[in-house]
Scaffold this active site. Structure first.
Site, PDB file in Angstrom:
ATOM      1  N   GLU A  38     -18.761  -5.880   4.424  1.00  0.00           N
ATOM      2  CA  GLU A  38     -18.039  -5.384   5.597  1.00  0.00           C
ATOM      3  C   GLU A  38     -18.713  -5.946   6.841  1.00  0.00           C
ATOM      4  O   GLU A  38     -19.929  -6.133   6.875  1.00  0.00           O
ATOM      5  CB  GLU A  38     -18.050  -3.853   5.616  1.00  0.00           C
ATOM      6  CG  GLU A  38     -17.085  -3.296   4.589  1.00  0.00           C
ATOM      7  CD  GLU A  38     -17.083  -1.780   4.540  1.00  0.00           C
ATOM      8  OE1 GLU A  38     -17.361  -1.137   5.555  1.00  0.00           O
ATOM      9  OE2 GLU A  38     -16.811  -1.254   3.442  1.00  0.00           O
ATOM     10  N   ASN A  83     -24.463  -5.871  -6.950  1.00  0.00           N
ATOM     11  CA  ASN A  83     -24.741  -4.761  -6.023  1.00  0.00           C
ATOM     12  C   ASN A  83     -25.965  -3.960  -6.461  1.00  0.00           C
ATOM     13  O   ASN A  83     -26.728  -3.479  -5.619  1.00  0.00           O
ATOM     14  CB  ASN A  83     -23.514  -3.863  -5.875  1.00  0.00           C
ATOM     15  CG  ASN A  83     -22.547  -4.415  -4.830  1.00  0.00           C
ATOM     16  OD1 ASN A  83     -22.822  -5.437  -4.224  1.00  0.00           O
ATOM     17  ND2 ASN A  83     -21.442  -3.732  -4.616  1.00  0.00           N
ATOM     18  N   ARG A 117     -18.460   5.902   5.101  1.00  0.00           N
ATOM     19  CA  ARG A 117     -18.645   6.392   3.730  1.00  0.00           C
ATOM     20  C   ARG A 117     -20.134   6.355   3.356  1.00  0.00           C
ATOM     21  O   ARG A 117     -20.808   5.361   3.565  1.00  0.00           O
ATOM     22  CB  ARG A 117     -17.837   5.522   2.753  1.00  0.00           C
ATOM     23  CG  ARG A 117     -16.337   5.770   2.851  1.00  0.00           C
ATOM     24  CD  ARG A 117     -15.565   4.828   1.944  1.00  0.00           C
ATOM     25  NE  ARG A 117     -15.676   3.448   2.392  1.00  0.00           N
ATOM     26  CZ  ARG A 117     -15.267   2.393   1.697  1.00  0.00           C
ATOM     27  NH1 ARG A 117     -14.725   2.548   0.503  1.00  0.00           N
ATOM     28  NH2 ARG A 117     -15.391   1.175   2.188  1.00  0.00           N
ATOM     29  N   ASP A 173       0.861  -1.185   0.000  1.00  0.00           N
ATOM     30  CA  ASP A 173       0.000   0.000   0.000  1.00  0.00           C
ATOM     31  C   ASP A 173       0.895   1.233   0.000  1.00  0.00           C
ATOM     32  O   ASP A 173       1.965   1.228   0.633  1.00  0.00           O
ATOM     33  CB  ASP A 173      -0.913   0.003   1.235  1.00  0.00           C
ATOM     34  CG  ASP A 173      -2.103   0.939   1.049  1.00  0.00           C
ATOM     35  OD1 ASP A 173      -3.214   0.421   0.806  1.00  0.00           O
ATOM     36  OD2 ASP A 173      -1.917   2.171   1.123  1.00  0.00           O
ATOM     37  N   CYS A 194     -19.974   1.028  -1.167  1.00  0.00           N
ATOM     38  CA  CYS A 194     -20.163   0.142  -2.326  1.00  0.00           C
ATOM     39  C   CYS A 194     -21.517   0.275  -3.011  1.00  0.00           C
ATOM     40  O   CYS A 194     -21.575   0.672  -4.169  1.00  0.00           O
ATOM     41  CB  CYS A 194     -19.923  -1.302  -1.896  1.00  0.00           C
ATOM     42  SG  CYS A 194     -18.279  -1.533  -1.220  1.00  0.00           S
ATOM     43  N   GLY A 218     -36.087   0.270   6.020  1.00  0.00           N
ATOM     44  CA  GLY A 218     -35.496   1.217   6.969  1.00  0.00           C
ATOM     45  C   GLY A 218     -35.011   2.468   6.289  1.00  0.00           C
ATOM     46  O   GLY A 218     -35.673   3.013   5.399  1.00  0.00           O
ATOM     47  N   GLU A 239     -14.879  -9.408  -6.015  1.00  0.00           N
ATOM     48  CA  GLU A 239     -15.028  -9.784  -4.604  1.00  0.00           C
ATOM     49  C   GLU A 239     -16.446  -9.441  -4.173  1.00  0.00           C
ATOM     50  O   GLU A 239     -16.954  -8.386  -4.525  1.00  0.00           O
ATOM     51  CB  GLU A 239     -14.026  -8.927  -3.802  1.00  0.00           C
ATOM     52  CG  GLU A 239     -13.849  -9.318  -2.397  1.00  0.00           C
ATOM     53  CD  GLU A 239     -13.325 -10.727  -2.261  1.00  0.00           C
ATOM     54  OE1 GLU A 239     -14.067 -11.538  -1.680  1.00  0.00           O
ATOM     55  OE2 GLU A 239     -12.217 -11.017  -2.735  1.00  0.00           O
ATOM     56  N   LYS A 275     -22.395   3.765  -4.800  1.00  0.00           N
ATOM     57  CA  LYS A 275     -21.529   4.149  -5.934  1.00  0.00           C
ATOM     58  C   LYS A 275     -21.532   3.079  -7.024  1.00  0.00           C
ATOM     59  O   LYS A 275     -21.398   3.409  -8.207  1.00  0.00           O
ATOM     60  CB  LYS A 275     -20.113   4.500  -5.469  1.00  0.00           C
ATOM     61  CG  LYS A 275     -19.281   3.385  -4.909  1.00  0.00           C
ATOM     62  CD  LYS A 275     -18.111   2.972  -5.756  1.00  0.00           C
ATOM     63  CE  LYS A 275     -17.410   1.817  -5.072  1.00  0.00           C
ATOM     64  NZ  LYS A 275     -16.430   1.120  -5.788  1.00  0.00           N
ATOM     65  N   GLY A 305     -26.354   2.567   2.276  1.00  0.00           N
ATOM     66  CA  GLY A 305     -25.251   3.513   2.189  1.00  0.00           C
ATOM     67  C   GLY A 305     -23.970   2.715   2.099  1.00  0.00           C
ATOM     68  O   GLY A 305     -23.971   1.558   1.673  1.00  0.00           O
TER      69      GLY A 305
HETATM   70  C1  UGA Z   1     -22.258  -4.754  -0.093  1.00  0.00           C
HETATM   71  C2  UGA Z   1     -22.764  -6.088  -0.653  1.00  0.00           C
HETATM   72  O1  UGA Z   1     -23.727  -6.648   0.244  1.00  0.00           O
HETATM   73  C3  UGA Z   1     -21.606  -7.068  -0.820  1.00  0.00           C
HETATM   74  O2  UGA Z   1     -22.089  -8.260  -1.438  1.00  0.00           O
HETATM   75  C4  UGA Z   1     -20.545  -6.415  -1.709  1.00  0.00           C
HETATM   76  O3  UGA Z   1     -19.435  -7.271  -1.899  1.00  0.00           O
HETATM   77  C5  UGA Z   1     -20.066  -5.133  -1.043  1.00  0.00           C
HETATM   78  O4  UGA Z   1     -21.189  -4.232  -0.911  1.00  0.00           O
HETATM   79  C6  UGA Z   1     -18.988  -4.528  -1.882  1.00  0.00           C
HETATM   80  O5  UGA Z   1     -19.285  -4.081  -2.984  1.00  0.00           O
HETATM   81  O6  UGA Z   1     -17.824  -4.576  -1.506  1.00  0.00           O
HETATM   82  P1  UGA Z   1     -21.694  -3.860   2.332  1.00  0.00           P
HETATM   83  O7  UGA Z   1     -21.606  -2.521   1.696  1.00  0.00           O
HETATM   84  O8  UGA Z   1     -20.630  -4.288   3.276  1.00  0.00           O
HETATM   85  O9  UGA Z   1     -21.758  -4.997   1.212  1.00  0.00           O
HETATM   86  O10 UGA Z   1     -23.050  -3.876   3.140  1.00  0.00           O
HETATM   87  P2  UGA Z   1     -24.511  -4.510   3.107  1.00  0.00           P
HETATM   88  O11 UGA Z   1     -24.620  -5.412   4.271  1.00  0.00           O
HETATM   89  O12 UGA Z   1     -24.918  -5.006   1.775  1.00  0.00           O
HETATM   90  O13 UGA Z   1     -25.338  -3.178   3.435  1.00  0.00           O
HETATM   91  C7  UGA Z   1     -25.298  -2.065   2.555  1.00  0.00           C
HETATM   92  C8  UGA Z   1     -26.285  -1.026   3.016  1.00  0.00           C
HETATM   93  O14 UGA Z   1     -27.618  -1.457   2.841  1.00  0.00           O
HETATM   94  C9  UGA Z   1     -26.171  -0.648   4.502  1.00  0.00           C
HETATM   95  O15 UGA Z   1     -26.337   0.747   4.628  1.00  0.00           O
HETATM   96  C10 UGA Z   1     -27.313  -1.388   5.157  1.00  0.00           C
HETATM   97  O16 UGA Z   1     -27.793  -0.751   6.311  1.00  0.00           O
HETATM   98  C11 UGA Z   1     -28.360  -1.371   4.048  1.00  0.00           C
HETATM   99  N1  UGA Z   1     -29.273  -2.525   4.071  1.00  0.00           N
HETATM  100  C12 UGA Z   1     -28.795  -3.771   3.892  1.00  0.00           C
HETATM  101  C13 UGA Z   1     -30.627  -2.308   4.251  1.00  0.00           C
HETATM  102  O17 UGA Z   1     -31.101  -1.170   4.408  1.00  0.00           O
HETATM  103  N2  UGA Z   1     -31.473  -3.381   4.257  1.00  0.00           N
HETATM  104  C14 UGA Z   1     -31.011  -4.653   4.076  1.00  0.00           C
HETATM  105  O18 UGA Z   1     -31.833  -5.581   4.108  1.00  0.00           O
HETATM  106  C15 UGA Z   1     -29.642  -4.847   3.902  1.00  0.00           C
END
Ligand code: UGA
Length: 439
Positions: A156, A214, A336, A30, A266, A259, A152, A269, A263
């Site tokens: 998170e 996504n 983010r 890095d 990932c 809800g 990937e 964007k 956000g």
């Molecule tokens: C997301 C995808 O779920 C992963 O599969 C992907 O690899 C990742 O982005 C990435 O591109 O690296 P992540 O951003 O860690 O993963 O989080 P999520 O658990 O998917 O949640 C994303 C957002 O959606 C959060 O703000 C969460 O609060 C919201 N969310 C999630 C909801 O409002 N309702 C849900 O049922 C699930």
């Protein structure tokens, strides 16, 4: 087997530690020297469940090192993963690929023998040929550098689990990729042998896989949030509706929690980057529903602000608002595009005094929004509050005794934007509680 991982953020650091866990000798690289020092001391520069344990174990075992030198990385191995960030460009919906091309440009001069560059970063479709072209031009080994696309799908706060036990493995190659496929199959042998579906495809399909996944996940969340709007107008309850829908296995209940919307670094964007690229390719009609998913998502944040003004009056000057949650979701310190902080910042802009609390993300929140107040203890944060907003559903928040909390506030009013507080308990304790999409 030896390999490098270029870019050690949430994705790269996790990938490097997990590859060491699978028995490989890994050099993480890095450009941020502070990050390299922290990682070499066996710690993650951010909060991610189980990652510190893996880093400590494998920096101690000698299987995992970190460096800030591209030259050292190029010399170390013949398989190089690239996991640098591809954020949204400021002022645009397109991806900023500058870190990716910078990494390729700086790695290339050291590639003097045949090697494989496997890109994990999320990109607009059509990026792989540009990476391959750059390597052909600038690496001394030229044509002998093969490019693979290996998206990937980790979440998170489950990043280690999702990397070691992924739902599927996607390997994208151009024609004539024999060395790349052999090396990647060797790198992921344990995962493949444990029965993980492994899909070998072309570059474009592998690139699209991540953005499409996504976009689907974002659309699923926006679908149930659109239903929440209909529930509010009709007196129905979105949690019960989501439960009823979820029993149909074609719909499923995972990733459909209503809800405040999505956000993070990932989903938002990637949705916008996917739409932008589809527009460029002339497939704009195909992504109309994705545009709508983004619009519904933005409306969730505005709805909370509208509810706050319904409760406190349109003039928020002199009002004290407490926000529970700063991280974009529970289990991470990542802020983010956090829906919670976006709402907090807007309310602050409307004149309210906003106090934010979060179990993990306060340091990051403070850097991004220095105008807000920050308090570690969620009960102390609600001192003299006119309104409490529950915006990130950390499990620490729901067991807090609402009766004890009511005594500390100026007004026991709460908006539960995540729908995880026990409504009856809060009402019994004297609170006025409003929930998005609930009766
Ligand atoms: C997301 C995808 O779920 C992963 O599969 C992907 O690899 C990742 O982005 C990435 O591109 O690296 P992540 O951003 O860690 O993963 O989080 P999520 O658990 O998917 O949640 C994303 C957002 O959606 C959060 O703000 C969460 O609060 C919201 N969310 C999630 C909801 O409002 N309702 C849900 O049922 C699930």
């Amino acid at each position: 087997m030896k390999m490098t991982v270029i870019g050690c953020g949430y994705l790269g650091a996790t990938h490097a530690a997990c590859m060491a866990e699978l028995g490989h000798e890994v050099l993480g690289m890095d450009v941020d020297i502070d990050k390299v020092h922290t990682l070499n001391s066996g710690k993650a520069p951010f909060f991610e469940r189980d990652l510190d344990d893996l880093l400590a174990t494998h920096t101690a075992s000698g299987r995992l090192h970190f460096t800030a030198s591209y030259k050292e990385a190029a010399d170390f191995a013949d398989l190089h993963f690239i996991g640098v960030g591809t954020p949204q460009q400021p002022g645009s919906d397109a991806y900023d690929l500058s870190h990716l091309f910078e990494a390729v440009r700086r790695l290339a001069p050291g590639l003097t023998r045949p090697a494989v560059v496997a890109v994990k970063s999320t990109v607009p479709v059509g990026t792989a040929p540009r990476v391959a072209e750059l390597l052909r031009e600038q690496a001394p080994a030229g044509d002998l550098i093969e490019v693979a696309w290996n998206p990937e799908f980790l979440r998170e706060s489950f990043a280690v689990e999702d990397t070691l036990r992924p739902d599927r493995l996607v390997l994208g190659f151009n024609t004539g990729h024999s060395r790349a496929e052999a090396l990647l199959r060797q790198a992921f042998a344990e995962i493949i042998d444990s029965g993980t579906p492994t899909i070998v495809t072309d570059w474009a399909t592998a690139e699209l896989a991540k953005g499409a996944a996504n976009s689907f996940l974002a659309t699923k969340i926006s679908f149930i949030n659109a239903m929440a709007e209909v529930c509010e107008k009709s007196g129905a309850d979105v949690a019960e509706l989501a439960d009823i829908l979820g029993h149909d296995i074609r719909i499923g209940r995972r990733g459909m929690r209503p809800g405040l919307g999505f956000g993070g670094g990932c989903l938002p964007k990637d949705l916008r980057g996917f739409i932008t690229r589809a527009d460029e390719l002339g497939a704009d009609e195909a992504v109309g529903m994705l545009r709508e998913a983004d619009t519904v998502n933005a409306r969730r944040r505005r709805r909370v602000i509208d509810l706050a003004r319904e409760e406190l009056g349109t003039d928020l000057r002199g009002k004290r608002i407490t926000v529970w949650g700063a991280a974009f979701k529970p289990g991470t310190d990542d802020v983010r595009d956090s829906p919670a902080l976006a709402v907090a910042q807007d309310l602050h802009g409307l004149g309210a005094t906003v106090t934010v609390t979060d179990p993990k993300a306060l340091d990051n929140a403070r850097k991004l929004h220095p105008g807000l107040d920050y308090v570690e203890d969620p009960i102390a944060a609600a001192e003299d509050a006119d309104l409490l907003l529950h915006l990130t559903e950390w499990p620490q928040f729901s067991p807090i005794d609402p009766r004890r909390l009511a005594a500390r506030t100026r007004n026991p009013k709460v908006i539960d934007a995540r729908g995880t507080l026990d409504t009856a308990r809060w009402r019994d304790a004297g609170w006025t509680i409003r929930c998005l999409g609930h009766r």
